[in-house]
Design a protein around this motif. Structure first.
Motif, PDB file in Angstrom:
ATOM      1  N   VAL A  54       0.840  -1.206   0.000  1.00 35.32           N
ATOM      2  CA  VAL A  54       0.000   0.000   0.000  1.00 35.32           C
ATOM      3  C   VAL A  54       0.872   1.252   0.000  1.00 35.32           C
ATOM      4  O   VAL A  54       0.582   2.228  -0.696  1.00 35.32           O
ATOM      5  CB  VAL A  54      -0.972  -0.015   1.205  1.00 35.32           C
ATOM      6  CG1 VAL A  54      -1.663   1.320   1.359  1.00 35.32           C
ATOM      7  CG2 VAL A  54      -1.998  -1.117   1.032  1.00 35.32           C
ATOM      8  N   GLY A  55       1.953   1.223   0.768  1.00 33.51           N
ATOM      9  CA  GLY A  55       2.852   2.372   0.794  1.00 33.51           C
ATOM     10  C   GLY A  55       3.494   2.632  -0.560  1.00 33.51           C
ATOM     11  O   GLY A  55       3.574   3.775  -1.027  1.00 33.51           O
ATOM     12  N   VAL A  56       3.936   1.585  -1.215  1.00 35.46           N
ATOM     13  CA  VAL A  56       4.571   1.726  -2.535  1.00 35.46           C
ATOM     14  C   VAL A  56       3.560   2.180  -3.585  1.00 35.46           C
ATOM     15  O   VAL A  56       3.911   2.871  -4.539  1.00 35.46           O
ATOM     16  CB  VAL A  56       5.257   0.401  -2.944  1.00 35.46           C
ATOM     17  CG1 VAL A  56       5.662   0.402  -4.398  1.00 35.46           C
ATOM     18  CG2 VAL A  56       6.467   0.137  -2.065  1.00 35.46           C
ATOM     19  N   ALA A  57       2.305   1.830  -3.395  1.00 35.04           N
ATOM     20  CA  ALA A  57       1.271   2.217  -4.358  1.00 35.04           C
ATOM     21  C   ALA A  57       1.127   3.729  -4.469  1.00 35.04           C
ATOM     22  O   ALA A  57       0.633   4.236  -5.480  1.00 35.04           O
ATOM     23  CB  ALA A  57      -0.064   1.589  -3.968  1.00 35.04           C
ATOM     24  N   TRP A  58       1.550   4.476  -3.458  1.00 34.56           N
ATOM     25  CA  TRP A  58       1.464   5.940  -3.500  1.00 34.56           C
ATOM     26  C   TRP A  58       2.542   6.558  -4.373  1.00 34.56           C
ATOM     27  O   TRP A  58       2.441   7.718  -4.739  1.00 34.56           O
ATOM     28  CB  TRP A  58       1.573   6.519  -2.088  1.00 34.56           C
ATOM     29  CG  TRP A  58       0.318   6.403  -1.311  1.00 34.56           C
ATOM     30  CD1 TRP A  58      -0.039   5.378  -0.484  1.00 34.56           C
ATOM     31  CD2 TRP A  58      -0.761   7.328  -1.278  1.00 34.56           C
ATOM     32  NE1 TRP A  58      -1.268   5.616   0.056  1.00 34.56           N
ATOM     33  CE2 TRP A  58      -1.744   6.808  -0.418  1.00 34.56           C
ATOM     34  CE3 TRP A  58      -1.002   8.550  -1.897  1.00 34.56           C
ATOM     35  CZ2 TRP A  58      -2.933   7.472  -0.149  1.00 34.56           C
ATOM     36  CZ3 TRP A  58      -2.192   9.209  -1.634  1.00 34.56           C
ATOM     37  CH2 TRP A  58      -3.136   8.671  -0.779  1.00 34.56           C
ATOM     38  N   THR A  59       3.594   5.821  -4.698  1.00 34.71           N
ATOM     39  CA  THR A  59       4.698   6.391  -5.484  1.00 34.71           C
ATOM     40  C   THR A  59       4.288   6.547  -6.944  1.00 34.71           C
ATOM     41  O   THR A  59       3.417   5.833  -7.428  1.00 34.71           O
ATOM     42  CB  THR A  59       5.953   5.507  -5.396  1.00 34.71           C
ATOM     43  OG1 THR A  59       5.677   4.240  -5.988  1.00 34.71           O
ATOM     44  CG2 THR A  59       6.405   5.341  -3.960  1.00 34.71           C
ATOM     45  N   PRO A  60       4.937   7.440  -7.671  1.00 33.65           N
ATOM     46  CA  PRO A  60       4.556   7.676  -9.076  1.00 33.65           C
ATOM     47  C   PRO A  60       5.194   6.713 -10.067  1.00 33.65           C
ATOM     48  O   PRO A  60       5.075   6.909 -11.264  1.00 33.65           O
ATOM     49  CB  PRO A  60       5.059   9.112  -9.317  1.00 33.65           C
ATOM     50  CG  PRO A  60       6.245   9.234  -8.452  1.00 33.65           C
ATOM     51  CD  PRO A  60       5.912   8.432  -7.221  1.00 33.65           C
ATOM     52  N   GLY A  63       4.104   0.706 -13.068  1.00 35.71           N
ATOM     53  CA  GLY A  63       4.707  -0.387 -13.801  1.00 35.71           C
ATOM     54  C   GLY A  63       5.736  -1.156 -13.006  1.00 35.71           C
ATOM     55  O   GLY A  63       6.019  -2.309 -13.316  1.00 35.71           O
ATOM     56  N   ILE A  64       6.297  -0.532 -11.986  1.00 34.87           N
ATOM     57  CA  ILE A  64       7.283  -1.240 -11.170  1.00 34.87           C
ATOM     58  C   ILE A  64       6.902  -1.242  -9.691  1.00 34.87           C
ATOM     59  O   ILE A  64       7.734  -1.532  -8.837  1.00 34.87           O
ATOM     60  CB  ILE A  64       8.707  -0.664 -11.378  1.00 34.87           C
ATOM     61  CG1 ILE A  64       8.768   0.815 -11.025  1.00 34.87           C
ATOM     62  CG2 ILE A  64       9.200  -0.921 -12.773  1.00 34.87           C
ATOM     63  CD1 ILE A  64      10.177   1.373 -10.999  1.00 34.87           C
ATOM     64  N   HIS A  65       5.644  -0.956  -9.400  1.00 33.97           N
ATOM     65  CA  HIS A  65       5.190  -0.992  -8.013  1.00 33.97           C
ATOM     66  C   HIS A  65       5.449  -2.361  -7.385  1.00 33.97           C
ATOM     67  O   HIS A  65       5.948  -2.452  -6.261  1.00 33.97           O
ATOM     68  CB  HIS A  65       3.692  -0.682  -7.913  1.00 33.97           C
ATOM     69  CG  HIS A  65       3.373   0.769  -8.014  1.00 33.97           C
ATOM     70  ND1 HIS A  65       2.124   1.209  -8.378  1.00 33.97           N
ATOM     71  CD2 HIS A  65       4.100   1.878  -7.802  1.00 33.97           C
ATOM     72  CE1 HIS A  65       2.113   2.525  -8.378  1.00 33.97           C
ATOM     73  NE2 HIS A  65       3.308   2.949  -8.032  1.00 33.97           N
ATOM     74  N   ILE A  66       5.096  -3.412  -8.097  1.00 36.63           N
ATOM     75  CA  ILE A  66       5.251  -4.763  -7.541  1.00 36.63           C
ATOM     76  C   ILE A  66       6.726  -5.077  -7.303  1.00 36.63           C
ATOM     77  O   ILE A  66       7.085  -5.645  -6.267  1.00 36.63           O
ATOM     78  CB  ILE A  66       4.581  -5.809  -8.444  1.00 36.63           C
ATOM     79  CG1 ILE A  66       3.062  -5.614  -8.406  1.00 36.63           C
ATOM     80  CG2 ILE A  66       4.934  -7.226  -8.007  1.00 36.63           C
ATOM     81  CD1 ILE A  66       2.285  -6.528  -9.312  1.00 36.63           C
ATOM     82  N   LEU A  67       7.588  -4.708  -8.243  1.00 34.56           N
ATOM     83  CA  LEU A  67       9.023  -4.965  -8.067  1.00 34.56           C
ATOM     84  C   LEU A  67       9.579  -4.224  -6.852  1.00 34.56           C
ATOM     85  O   LEU A  67      10.328  -4.795  -6.055  1.00 34.56           O
ATOM     86  CB  LEU A  67       9.791  -4.561  -9.320  1.00 34.56           C
ATOM     87  CG  LEU A  67       9.523  -5.385 -10.568  1.00 34.56           C
ATOM     88  CD1 LEU A  67      10.250  -4.787 -11.764  1.00 34.56           C
ATOM     89  CD2 LEU A  67       9.941  -6.812 -10.351  1.00 34.56           C
ATOM     90  N   ILE A  68       9.216  -2.959  -6.713  1.00 37.04           N
ATOM     91  CA  ILE A  68       9.682  -2.174  -5.564  1.00 37.04           C
ATOM     92  C   ILE A  68       9.160  -2.781  -4.262  1.00 37.04           C
ATOM     93  O   ILE A  68       9.911  -2.943  -3.291  1.00 37.04           O
ATOM     94  CB  ILE A  68       9.241  -0.696  -5.691  1.00 37.04           C
ATOM     95  CG1 ILE A  68       9.900  -0.043  -6.903  1.00 37.04           C
ATOM     96  CG2 ILE A  68       9.569   0.073  -4.424  1.00 37.04           C
ATOM     97  CD1 ILE A  68       9.346   1.327  -7.240  1.00 37.04           C
TER      98      ILE A  68
END
Length: 192
Positions: A54-60, A63-68
């Motif tokens: 959920v935290g990473v989902a806020w980043t812009p 396409g790489i949310h899952i990897l991060i």
């Protein structure tokens, strides 16, 4: 086909179902909860994974949310499946809220005026050349900085909620198993 509809859906019905599920969003949330509860990891690992996602989902960084999320989850020993599920917080329904709030908050935190910066950005040129460095300063930097606060808040809230739900579910499950074992032992004692 054995599972085909008798009357195929019209185009308008299919579009409506794509935007708003027939059974509602409540069923989707329930399904997500069941997926998280059934993961075979500690409550910490599942809750931490969901919070990271959920935290990473806020980043812009689309396409790489899952990897991060998986990299951070691996480092923090969180459940990687829960981290991937947590990134579904960023979806077409929440993108406008995420992008607008992180854009405004980022400009506020950086001490810039969002209207001035947006007026000087030539998005057509940036996207036609796909130059990341030109895109970083006017767009991605304020959104990345602006995503820190809501990401931290939503991650803490998500961790707390998921941890409580999973711990409660597992405690109830253990109580049910203990009650069944006690009933079985009582029946065996009566037979003997």
């Amino acid at each position: 086909m054995p599972f085909r509809r008798r009357r195929p859906l019209a185009l308008s019905e299919r579009l409506l179902a794509a935007l708003w599920p027939r059974m509602g969003l409540r069923r989707s949330f329930r399904y997500m909860k069941l997926k998280l509860v059934r993961l075979s990891a500690s409550p910490y690992a599942v809750a931490a994974g969901a919070a990271i996602g959920v935290g990473v989902a806020w980043t812009p960084f689309l396409g790489i949310h899952i990897l991060i999320a998986m990299m951070i989850g691996f480092i923090l020993r969180a459940n990687l499946v829960a981290a991937a599920l947590g990134t579904t917080f960023a979806n077409p329904l929440t993108f406008p809220l995420i992008w607008a709030s992180t854009w405004e908050l980022g400009h506020l935190m950086l001490g810039r005026s969002g209207d001035e910066t947006a007026a000087h950005v030539d998005f057509v040129t940036i996207f036609s050349h796909m130059n990341f460095l030109q895109l970083w300063k006017p767009v991605l930097e304020p959104m990345a900085v602006g995503s820190l606060v809501p990401a931290a808040i939503s991650a803490v809230l998500t961790y707390s909620a998921v941890y409580v739900v999973i711990r409660g579910f597992r405690q109830r499950k253990h109580q049910q198993i203990a009650a069944r074992a006690a009933n079985r032992n009582a029946l065996l004692d009566m037979v003997e």
